[in-house]
Design a protein around this motif. Structure first.
Motif, PDB file in Angstrom:
ATOM      1  N   LYS A   1       0.728  -1.186  -0.096  1.00  0.00           N
ATOM      2  CA  LYS A   1      -0.017   0.168  -0.064  1.00  0.00           C
ATOM      3  C   LYS A   1       0.741   1.373   0.184  1.00  0.00           C
ATOM      4  O   LYS A   1       0.821   1.916  -0.407  1.00  0.00           O
ATOM      5  CB  LYS A   1      -0.499   0.164   0.991  1.00  0.00           C
ATOM      6  N   ARG A   2       2.300   1.529   1.107  1.00  0.00           N
ATOM      7  CA  ARG A   2       3.108   2.431   0.795  1.00  0.00           C
ATOM      8  C   ARG A   2       3.495   2.984  -0.409  1.00  0.00           C
ATOM      9  O   ARG A   2       3.790   3.681  -1.141  1.00  0.00           O
ATOM     10  CB  ARG A   2       4.187   2.001   1.918  1.00  0.00           C
ATOM     11  N   HIS A   3       4.026   1.635  -1.330  1.00  0.00           N
ATOM     12  CA  HIS A   3       4.608   1.540  -2.817  1.00  0.00           C
ATOM     13  C   HIS A   3       3.361   2.765  -3.528  1.00  0.00           C
ATOM     14  O   HIS A   3       4.031   2.819  -3.977  1.00  0.00           O
ATOM     15  CB  HIS A   3       5.335   0.220  -2.809  1.00  0.00           C
ATOM     16  N   THR A   4       2.525   1.506  -3.652  1.00  0.00           N
ATOM     17  CA  THR A   4       1.246   2.199  -4.477  1.00  0.00           C
ATOM     18  C   THR A   4       1.329   3.879  -4.122  1.00  0.00           C
ATOM     19  O   THR A   4       1.346   4.596  -5.233  1.00  0.00           O
ATOM     20  CB  THR A   4      -0.117   1.440  -3.930  1.00  0.00           C
ATOM     21  N   ASN A   5       0.968   3.321  -2.801  1.00  0.00           N
ATOM     22  CA  ASN A   5       0.861   5.462  -3.055  1.00  0.00           C
ATOM     23  C   ASN A   5       2.230   6.025  -2.897  1.00  0.00           C
ATOM     24  O   ASN A   5       1.761   7.520  -3.481  1.00  0.00           O
ATOM     25  CB  ASN A   5       0.886   5.758  -0.751  1.00  0.00           C
ATOM     26  N   ALA A   6       2.902   5.855  -3.049  1.00  0.00           N
ATOM     27  CA  ALA A   6       4.401   6.567  -4.075  1.00  0.00           C
ATOM     28  C   ALA A   6       4.723   6.852  -4.919  1.00  0.00           C
ATOM     29  O   ALA A   6       5.249   7.533  -5.760  1.00  0.00           O
ATOM     30  CB  ALA A   6       5.748   5.355  -3.047  1.00  0.00           C
ATOM     31  N   ILE A   7       3.741   6.020  -5.664  1.00  0.00           N
ATOM     32  CA  ILE A   7       3.937   5.712  -7.198  1.00  0.00           C
ATOM     33  C   ILE A   7       3.282   6.731  -7.219  1.00  0.00           C
ATOM     34  O   ILE A   7       3.016   7.692  -8.271  1.00  0.00           O
ATOM     35  CB  ILE A   7       3.461   4.400  -8.121  1.00  0.00           C
ATOM     36  N   ARG A   8       1.802   6.713  -6.510  1.00  0.00           N
ATOM     37  CA  ARG A   8       0.422   7.788  -6.847  1.00  0.00           C
ATOM     38  C   ARG A   8       1.129   9.083  -6.764  1.00  0.00           C
ATOM     39  O   ARG A   8       0.927   9.876  -7.292  1.00  0.00           O
ATOM     40  CB  ARG A   8      -0.503   7.321  -5.892  1.00  0.00           C
ATOM     41  N   GLN A   9       2.122   9.507  -5.543  1.00  0.00           N
ATOM     42  CA  GLN A   9       2.567  10.772  -5.418  1.00  0.00           C
ATOM     43  C   GLN A   9       3.691  10.877  -6.592  1.00  0.00           C
ATOM     44  O   GLN A   9       3.712  12.289  -7.221  1.00  0.00           O
ATOM     45  CB  GLN A   9       2.966  10.531  -4.232  1.00  0.00           C
ATOM     46  N   CYS A  10       3.869   9.869  -6.935  1.00  0.00           N
ATOM     47  CA  CYS A  10       4.742  10.170  -8.290  1.00  0.00           C
ATOM     48  C   CYS A  10       4.111  10.366  -9.565  1.00  0.00           C
ATOM     49  O   CYS A  10       3.873  11.888 -10.099  1.00  0.00           O
ATOM     50  CB  CYS A  10       6.186   8.728  -8.874  1.00  0.00           C
ATOM     51  N   LEU A  11       3.436  10.377  -9.976  1.00  0.00           N
ATOM     52  CA  LEU A  11       2.580  10.830 -10.634  1.00  0.00           C
ATOM     53  C   LEU A  11       1.969  11.825 -10.401  1.00  0.00           C
ATOM     54  O   LEU A  11       2.033  12.827 -11.846  1.00  0.00           O
ATOM     55  CB  LEU A  11       1.330   9.418 -10.912  1.00  0.00           C
ATOM     56  N   LEU A  12       1.543  12.219  -9.719  1.00  0.00           N
ATOM     57  CA  LEU A  12       0.577  13.369  -9.276  1.00  0.00           C
ATOM     58  C   LEU A  12       1.753  14.566  -9.171  1.00  0.00           C
ATOM     59  O   LEU A  12       1.682  15.947  -9.837  1.00  0.00           O
ATOM     60  CB  LEU A  12       0.119  13.752  -8.372  1.00  0.00           C
TER      61      LEU A  12
ATOM     62  N   LYS B   1       5.965  22.627  -0.580  1.00  0.00           N
ATOM     63  CA  LYS B   1       5.483  23.027   0.333  1.00  0.00           C
ATOM     64  C   LYS B   1       3.781  22.020   0.480  1.00  0.00           C
ATOM     65  O   LYS B   1       3.352  22.683   1.487  1.00  0.00           O
ATOM     66  CB  LYS B   1       5.249  24.374  -0.190  1.00  0.00           C
ATOM     67  N   SER B   2       3.807  21.650  -0.413  1.00  0.00           N
ATOM     68  CA  SER B   2       2.429  20.900  -0.145  1.00  0.00           C
ATOM     69  C   SER B   2       2.800  19.492   0.246  1.00  0.00           C
ATOM     70  O   SER B   2       3.999  18.635   0.217  1.00  0.00           O
ATOM     71  CB  SER B   2       2.145  20.288  -1.574  1.00  0.00           C
ATOM     72  N   CYS B   3       1.329  19.268   0.695  1.00  0.00           N
ATOM     73  CA  CYS B   3       1.264  17.216   1.670  1.00  0.00           C
ATOM     74  C   CYS B   3       1.219  16.989   1.306  1.00  0.00           C
ATOM     75  O   CYS B   3       0.853  15.522   1.580  1.00  0.00           O
ATOM     76  CB  CYS B   3       0.603  18.413   3.252  1.00  0.00           C
ATOM     77  N   LEU B   4       1.498  17.029  -0.049  1.00  0.00           N
ATOM     78  CA  LEU B   4       1.036  15.782  -1.012  1.00  0.00           C
ATOM     79  C   LEU B   4       1.753  15.081  -1.988  1.00  0.00           C
ATOM     80  O   LEU B   4       1.782  13.294  -2.192  1.00  0.00           O
ATOM     81  CB  LEU B   4      -0.083  16.617  -2.446  1.00  0.00           C
ATOM     82  N   TYR B   5       2.839  14.882  -1.037  1.00  0.00           N
ATOM     83  CA  TYR B   5       4.307  13.882  -1.086  1.00  0.00           C
ATOM     84  C   TYR B   5       4.757  13.761   0.071  1.00  0.00           C
ATOM     85  O   TYR B   5       6.684  14.043  -0.499  1.00  0.00           O
ATOM     86  CB  TYR B   5       4.812  15.108  -2.200  1.00  0.00           C
ATOM     87  N   ASN B   6       4.508  13.744   0.927  1.00  0.00           N
ATOM     88  CA  ASN B   6       5.029  13.185   1.772  1.00  0.00           C
ATOM     89  C   ASN B   6       6.567  11.561   1.996  1.00  0.00           C
ATOM     90  O   ASN B   6       7.119  11.516   2.500  1.00  0.00           O
ATOM     91  CB  ASN B   6       5.073  13.025   2.979  1.00  0.00           C
ATOM     92  N   GLU B   7       5.770  11.320   0.760  1.00  0.00           N
ATOM     93  CA  GLU B   7       6.741   9.866   0.185  1.00  0.00           C
ATOM     94  C   GLU B   7       7.734  10.197  -0.504  1.00  0.00           C
ATOM     95  O   GLU B   7       8.372   9.387  -0.287  1.00  0.00           O
ATOM     96  CB  GLU B   7       5.661   8.986  -0.401  1.00  0.00           C
ATOM     97  N   LEU B   8       8.372  11.394  -1.369  1.00  0.00           N
ATOM     98  CA  LEU B   8       9.213  11.940  -1.831  1.00  0.00           C
ATOM     99  C   LEU B   8       9.942  12.473  -1.419  1.00  0.00           C
ATOM    100  O   LEU B   8       9.764  13.445  -1.512  1.00  0.00           O
ATOM    101  CB  LEU B   8       8.527  11.957  -3.241  1.00  0.00           C
ATOM    102  N   CYS B   9      10.586  12.075  -0.641  1.00  0.00           N
ATOM    103  CA  CYS B   9      11.793  12.286  -0.135  1.00  0.00           C
ATOM    104  C   CYS B   9      12.842  12.918  -0.649  1.00  0.00           C
ATOM    105  O   CYS B   9      13.638  13.998  -0.059  1.00  0.00           O
ATOM    106  CB  CYS B   9      12.575  11.673   1.066  1.00  0.00           C
ATOM    107  N   PHE B  10      13.428  12.871  -2.005  1.00  0.00           N
ATOM    108  CA  PHE B  10      14.073  13.295  -2.370  1.00  0.00           C
ATOM    109  C   PHE B  10      13.477  14.541  -2.940  1.00  0.00           C
ATOM    110  O   PHE B  10      14.949  15.572  -3.480  1.00  0.00           O
ATOM    111  CB  PHE B  10      14.317  13.056  -3.664  1.00  0.00           C
ATOM    112  N   ILE B  11      12.166  15.377  -2.846  1.00  0.00           N
ATOM    113  CA  ILE B  11      12.435  16.554  -2.892  1.00  0.00           C
ATOM    114  C   ILE B  11      13.204  17.417  -2.143  1.00  0.00           C
ATOM    115  O   ILE B  11      13.000  18.766  -2.471  1.00  0.00           O
ATOM    116  CB  ILE B  11      10.071  16.621  -3.100  1.00  0.00           C
ATOM    117  N   PRO B  12      12.761  17.764  -0.643  1.00  0.00           N
ATOM    118  CA  PRO B  12      13.989  18.665  -0.340  1.00  0.00           C
ATOM    119  C   PRO B  12      14.789  18.419  -0.277  1.00  0.00           C
ATOM    120  O   PRO B  12      15.690  19.514   0.045  1.00  0.00           O
ATOM    121  CB  PRO B  12      12.766  17.775   1.470  1.00  0.00           C
ATOM    122  N   THR B  13      15.334  17.195  -0.599  1.00  0.00           N
ATOM    123  CA  THR B  13      17.202  17.271  -0.750  1.00  0.00           C
ATOM    124  C   THR B  13      17.260  18.333  -2.204  1.00  0.00           C
ATOM    125  O   THR B  13      18.057  18.835  -2.199  1.00  0.00           O
ATOM    126  CB  THR B  13      17.426  15.822  -1.600  1.00  0.00           C
TER     127      THR B  13
END
Length: 155
Positions: free
Chosen positions: A11-22, A47-59
């Motif tokens: 489920k977490r993997h699915t959510n992360a892929i969904r966030q990548c797509l978004l 700044k968006s809270c929609l990408y919490n699984e995408l740890c590379f954005i803050p990096t």
């Protein structure tokens, strides 16, 4: 318990892929219709809270020292993507491929890059959603079986 953990990971993997797509869809919109720079786009994404699984954005943002994104995909970002336990090896390569092309060409080239990777992530998301449904059915069957077994033992 390991079955529940495995389903949770799926489920977490699915959510992360969904966030990548978004993320890719939003980058495409920001580039095409808002005429934003890559730097501005990633500030908004961070700044968006929609990408919490995408740890590379803050990096990526922390590597932007002087306001220019000459190399989005530097060593730090690569390490951050590679260290992620949410994505499989193919996902990591797709993310790296997508990020490596941002800011390297004109707007039309970047939009085409977004469309190409959007299709890739849509297919991956469909596969993961199907896998998630199968796993949820399996876990409910296992729990029901344990419940019946426990009832038989008690009786």
């Amino acid at each position: 318990m390991s079955v529940i953990f495995a389903v949770r990971q799926i489920k977490r993997h699915t959510n992360a892929i969904r966030q990548c797509l978004l993320m890719i869809e939003n980058i495409e919109i920001y580039l095409a219709y808002n005429n934003m720079t890559i730097s501005e786009v990633f500030r908004i994404l961070d700044k968006s809270c929609l990408y919490n699984e995408l740890c590379f954005i803050p990096t990526i943002l922390s590597n932007d020292k002087n306001g220019s994104f000459e190399t989005i995909l530097n060593v730090t970002t690569l390490c951050r993507i590679d260290s992620s336990i949410i994505f499989d090896a193919n996902d990591k390569e797709y993310i790296k491929g997508f990020l490596s092309m941002l800011g390297k060409s004109d707007i039309n080239g970047q939009i085409l890059n977004c469309k190409m990777y959007k299709d890739i992530f849509k297919k991956k998301l469909k596969i993961l959603e199907d896998k998630e449904q199968e796993s949820c059915k399996s876990i409910s069957t296992i729990i029901l079986g344990f419940g019946i077994l426990l009832a038989i033992i008690i009786i």
